[in-house]
Design a protein around this motif. Sequence first.
Motif, mmCIF file in Angstrom:
data_model
loop_
_atom_site.group_PDB
_atom_site.id
_atom_site.type_symbol
_atom_site.label_atom_id
_atom_site.label_comp_id
_atom_site.label_asym_id
_atom_site.label_seq_id
_atom_site.Cartn_x
_atom_site.Cartn_y
_atom_site.Cartn_z
ATOM 1 N N ARG A 14 -1.908 0.328 6.412
ATOM 2 C CA ARG A 14 -2.752 0.452 5.222
ATOM 3 C C ARG A 14 -2.551 1.779 4.500
ATOM 4 O O ARG A 14 -2.470 1.816 3.268
ATOM 5 N N ARG A 15 -2.469 2.887 5.256
ATOM 6 C CA ARG A 15 -2.316 4.189 4.598
ATOM 7 C C ARG A 15 -1.001 4.272 3.835
ATOM 8 O O ARG A 15 -0.949 4.799 2.722
ATOM 9 N N VAL A 16 0.053 3.756 4.454
ATOM 10 C CA VAL A 16 1.363 3.771 3.791
ATOM 11 C C VAL A 16 1.335 2.906 2.539
ATOM 12 O O VAL A 16 1.828 3.293 1.471
ATOM 13 N N ILE A 17 0.742 1.715 2.661
ATOM 14 C CA ILE A 17 0.671 0.784 1.528
ATOM 15 C C ILE A 17 -0.132 1.395 0.387
ATOM 16 O O ILE A 17 0.300 1.383 -0.778
ATOM 17 N N ASP A 18 -1.307 1.942 0.700
ATOM 18 C CA ASP A 18 -2.142 2.540 -0.344
ATOM 19 C C ASP A 18 -1.435 3.710 -1.018
ATOM 20 O O ASP A 18 -1.463 3.847 -2.243
ATOM 21 N N SER A 19 -0.781 4.552 -0.216
ATOM 22 C CA SER A 19 -0.065 5.698 -0.774
ATOM 23 C C SER A 19 1.054 5.249 -1.707
ATOM 24 O O SER A 19 1.223 5.772 -2.812
ATOM 25 N N ASN A 20 1.833 4.246 -1.256
ATOM 26 C CA ASN A 20 2.932 3.737 -2.081
ATOM 27 C C ASN A 20 2.427 3.115 -3.372
ATOM 28 O O ASN A 20 2.992 3.331 -4.454
ATOM 29 N N LEU A 21 1.373 2.334 -3.277
ATOM 30 C CA LEU A 21 0.836 1.674 -4.460
ATOM 31 C C LEU A 21 0.281 2.681 -5.463
ATOM 32 O O LEU A 21 0.467 2.545 -6.673
ATOM 33 N N GLN A 22 -0.412 3.691 -4.970
ATOM 34 C CA GLN A 22 -0.978 4.698 -5.866
ATOM 35 C C GLN A 22 0.113 5.479 -6.585
ATOM 36 O O GLN A 22 -0.028 5.825 -7.758
ATOM 37 N N GLN A 23 1.219 5.723 -5.886
ATOM 38 C CA GLN A 23 2.316 6.452 -6.518
ATOM 39 C C GLN A 23 3.101 5.559 -7.476
ATOM 40 O O GLN A 23 3.545 6.009 -8.530
ATOM 41 N N ALA A 24 3.258 4.292 -7.109
ATOM 42 C CA ALA A 24 4.022 3.373 -7.955
ATOM 43 C C ALA A 24 3.237 2.940 -9.184
ATOM 44 O O ALA A 24 3.821 2.678 -10.246
ATOM 45 N N PHE A 25 1.912 2.854 -9.048
ATOM 46 C CA PHE A 25 1.073 2.369 -10.157
ATOM 47 C C PHE A 25 -0.060 3.360 -10.424
ATOM 48 O O PHE A 25 -1.239 3.056 -10.187
ATOM 49 N N PRO A 26 0.263 4.571 -10.921
ATOM 50 C CA PRO A 26 -0.766 5.595 -11.117
ATOM 51 C C PRO A 26 -1.801 5.230 -12.178
ATOM 52 O O PRO A 26 -2.882 5.819 -12.213
ATOM 53 N N ASP A 27 -1.473 4.260 -13.023
ATOM 54 C CA ASP A 27 -2.393 3.858 -14.088
ATOM 55 C C ASP A 27 -3.432 2.844 -13.615
ATOM 56 O O ASP A 27 -4.357 2.503 -14.360
ATOM 57 N N LYS A 28 -3.303 2.354 -12.383
ATOM 58 C CA LYS A 28 -4.217 1.317 -11.901
ATOM 59 C C LYS A 28 -5.417 1.935 -11.180
ATOM 60 O O LYS A 28 -5.302 2.971 -10.518
ATOM 61 N N SER A 29 -6.559 1.257 -11.297
ATOM 62 C CA SER A 29 -7.786 1.729 -10.658
ATOM 63 C C SER A 29 -7.758 1.436 -9.159
ATOM 64 O O SER A 29 -6.901 0.692 -8.664
ATOM 65 N N LYS A 30 -8.730 2.002 -8.435
ATOM 66 C CA LYS A 30 -8.818 1.751 -6.994
ATOM 67 C C LYS A 30 -9.025 0.270 -6.696
ATOM 68 O O LYS A 30 -8.472 -0.260 -5.735
#
Length: 247
Positions: A14-30
């Motif tokens: 989960r931590r890896v997935i969340d980190s990757n997603l936040q970096q790949a899609f910085p414009d998206k909300s939580k």
Amino acid sequence: PAITLLLRVVGYRRRVIDSNLQQAFPDKSKSEIRKIRNAFYSTLSEIAVGTICLAGVDSRSRGKYIVWENRDEHLKSVEGRDWVALASHFGCWEYFPMYAWEFDNVRFMSVYHPLRSDVFEAYYRRIRQYAPNIDQVPMASTPRHYMANRGKGYNICLGLISDQSPALSAYTEWIEFLGRPTAFVDGGARIAQKFHLPAYFGRIRRIKPGQYGVTLELIYDGQEQVETMEIVRRYAERLEQMIRETP
């Protein structure tokens, strides 16, 4: 559903997935990131089940798993030629060798990375052998196998999953990909250039659970004078676009 629930409860990576997603899609909300992550768990479980179920498939399943969406156009473009398919870990990548069911005069070179486990290595080799015209070739043996088998009265499709981690060196070139510098395997591009083979990107869309549509897009015609990394960049650009469209 049970596997999806298990992945979500256990919190697989989960931590890896969340980190990757936040970096790949910085414009998206939580909440959007959470929605994509949950969809990933669902997709991953679907792929796992789909892969296990491949143990008993044969050519009678043609069209059930893969729909080649530009089949006739692509056939015309590669008639009488060997070619390179640059695929990716998008959807159920184990389906791609089913291309071998489409044509009797084509051998499909299914290039793979050998596994450490002898048990899983034997299992995956078994489920990948959909047809007698599939050659399962370890990555390191690709050029040698192709040179030994070309020009024997049939055409060869070299299928390579090209988004795997390469061996790094001081000369590794990095491409900006989903918000970070990324190294890509360049073996497929090098083979295409060395033997003057057209290279195609496999664009994938999910039609329904367990079924995908594939469009083969030309990214190198086998003659164009370009650097190897330019072919890799074209691949990476299309892969990123595909991921952004369906994260």
